[in-house]
Design a protein around this motif. Structure first.
Motif, PDB file in Angstrom:
ATOM      1  N   VAL A 206       0.872  -1.172   0.000  1.00 21.45           N
ATOM      2  CA  VAL A 206       0.000   0.000   0.000  1.00 21.45           C
ATOM      3  C   VAL A 206       0.906   1.217   0.000  1.00 21.45           C
ATOM      4  O   VAL A 206       1.601   1.499   0.982  1.00 21.45           O
ATOM      5  CB  VAL A 206      -0.927   0.014   1.232  1.00 21.45           C
ATOM      6  CG1 VAL A 206      -1.798   1.260   1.211  1.00 21.45           C
ATOM      7  CG2 VAL A 206      -1.790  -1.241   1.257  1.00 21.45           C
ATOM      8  N   GLY A 207       0.956   1.918  -1.113  1.00 21.29           N
ATOM      9  CA  GLY A 207       1.935   2.984  -1.259  1.00 21.29           C
ATOM     10  C   GLY A 207       3.337   2.391  -1.240  1.00 21.29           C
ATOM     11  O   GLY A 207       3.648   1.491  -2.011  1.00 21.29           O
ATOM     12  N   ASP A 208       4.168   2.894  -0.334  1.00 16.30           N
ATOM     13  CA  ASP A 208       5.528   2.367  -0.202  1.00 16.30           C
ATOM     14  C   ASP A 208       5.656   1.374   0.956  1.00 16.30           C
ATOM     15  O   ASP A 208       6.772   0.966   1.302  1.00 16.30           O
ATOM     16  CB  ASP A 208       6.514   3.520   0.028  1.00 16.30           C
ATOM     17  CG  ASP A 208       6.606   4.433  -1.182  1.00 16.30           C
ATOM     18  OD1 ASP A 208       6.470   3.929  -2.320  1.00 16.30           O
ATOM     19  OD2 ASP A 208       6.802   5.655  -1.000  1.00 16.30           O
ATOM     20  N   LEU A 209       4.535   0.985   1.542  1.00 16.91           N
ATOM     21  CA  LEU A 209       4.548   0.102   2.714  1.00 16.91           C
ATOM     22  C   LEU A 209       4.156  -1.313   2.325  1.00 16.91           C
ATOM     23  O   LEU A 209       3.169  -1.533   1.615  1.00 16.91           O
ATOM     24  CB  LEU A 209       3.566   0.638   3.772  1.00 16.91           C
ATOM     25  CG  LEU A 209       3.374  -0.204   5.026  1.00 16.91           C
ATOM     26  CD1 LEU A 209       4.652  -0.238   5.852  1.00 16.91           C
ATOM     27  CD2 LEU A 209       2.211   0.334   5.852  1.00 16.91           C
ATOM     28  N   TYR A 210       4.942  -2.289   2.817  1.00 13.22           N
ATOM     29  CA  TYR A 210       4.626  -3.704   2.641  1.00 13.22           C
ATOM     30  C   TYR A 210       4.092  -4.233   3.971  1.00 13.22           C
ATOM     31  O   TYR A 210       4.741  -4.072   5.010  1.00 13.22           O
ATOM     32  CB  TYR A 210       5.871  -4.479   2.217  1.00 13.22           C
ATOM     33  CG  TYR A 210       6.367  -4.095   0.839  1.00 13.22           C
ATOM     34  CD1 TYR A 210       6.023  -4.841  -0.275  1.00 13.22           C
ATOM     35  CD2 TYR A 210       7.166  -2.955   0.656  1.00 13.22           C
ATOM     36  CE1 TYR A 210       6.462  -4.481  -1.544  1.00 13.22           C
ATOM     37  CE2 TYR A 210       7.603  -2.584  -0.612  1.00 13.22           C
ATOM     38  CZ  TYR A 210       7.242  -3.351  -1.703  1.00 13.22           C
ATOM     39  OH  TYR A 210       7.665  -2.986  -2.964  1.00 13.22           O
TER      40      TYR A 210
END
Length: 294
Positions: A206-210
């Motif tokens: 999600v966006g730059d988050l895993y």
């Protein structure tokens, strides 16, 4: 498919000090009968297992699998395995795996009624060819697991955090997913929290988050997911464990099912909603997962 190799193990106590466990192993014909008809693993699914991926004769993430085997044994009230004995047995099996991908199964059963216990053995087989699915991805549907997200804490006797041989529900879920026109499933709780797939862990971007579902008692903490998060963090990417509401799944910018043998399969659709497929990142991820990993 007939196994390449099979080994019966005479389980040693966890504090056995010996350095050489060779005398506790018995190589058997992988195509011949080897277990008693009273074996509780076949009668009741009363046992635990691990599937270790092997690439060109190198067994992957052995320590993580052994740690989880011991954790499952504790949850299931099975004798604590001697991890050095199982490590030696895994190495023997890996030596019989040729080039390419294979899978070693470590199995610990309660044995037979009123008989010697436990029963332990290892098999080595060629792995299925998952090359295509790693590229084209999988379509998944969400399926209710049948309990709310607090049940694991309330009912530890359900053994929800153990990797047991009782996989009938998992296989039924995959069959149901296929009946619905998908390839695989994601289990969710009755109160709308995401768990895991029947045979894999879930990773979302999600966006730059895993992120991945928090490893509560209802989720089998995946060895491949742990390895992927370590790899992501080495590259300076952010990772997170948390409860994921079911309605967040279609909002993911990318998603994968990850496991020891299939490796990373990108998700292309969840309950009919398309999910973007990041082909370049998936290829790099699987390249990492196919590299030697201890």
């Amino acid at each position: 498919m007939v196994s390449r190799y099979a080994l019966i193990i005479d389980p040693a106590s966890p504090d056995d000090p010996r350095a050489d466990f060779t005398s506790t192993f018995a190589e058997v014909d992988p195509a011949a009968p080897a277990l008693s008809v009273g074996e509780l693993s076949t009668q009741r699914g009363d046992g635990i297992f691990e599937s270790v991926g092997v690439v060109d004769g190198h067994a992957q993430e052995v320590q993580a699998h052994l740690d989880r085997l011991a954790h499952s044994a504790e949850i299931c009230d099975l004798p604590v395995p001697n991890l050095e004995q199982w490590r030696a047995a895994t190495a023997l099996a890996a030596a019989h795996c040729g080039p390419g991908e294979s899978v070693i199964k470590l199995i610990l059963s309660r044995g037979v009624d009123h008989g010697p216990a436990p029963t332990a053995w290892i098999t080595a087989n060629p792995a299925p060819d998952f090359t295509a699915v790693r590229v084209r991805g999988v379509r998944v549907v969400t399926l209710e697991r049948g309990y709310d997200s607090a049940v694991p804490a309330r009912a530890p006797w359900l053994l929800l955090g153990a990797k047991t041989l009782s996989y009938a529900v998992n296989m039924a879920a995959i069959r149901e997913a296929k009946r619905r026109g998908a390839d695989d499933a994601i289990f969710v709780s009755t109160d709308g929290i995401v768990f895991e797939a029947p045979t894999a862990s879930l990773i979302l971007r999600v966006g730059d988050l895993y992120l991945t579902p928090a490893p509560s008692g209802g989720i089998l903490h995946g060895t491949t997911q742990l390895s992927v998060f370590a790899w992501l963090e080495q590259q300076g990417l952010a990772t997170q464990y948390r409860d994921i509401p079911t309605d967040e799944l279609p909002q993911a910018d990318a998603a994968w099912l990850v496991s020891s043998v299939r490796l990373a399969a990108p998700i292309t659709e969840i309950d009919g909603a398309p999910i973007p497929l990041d082909a370049e990142f998936t290829a790099r991820l699987n390249q990492y997962l196919l590299s030697p990993r201890d």
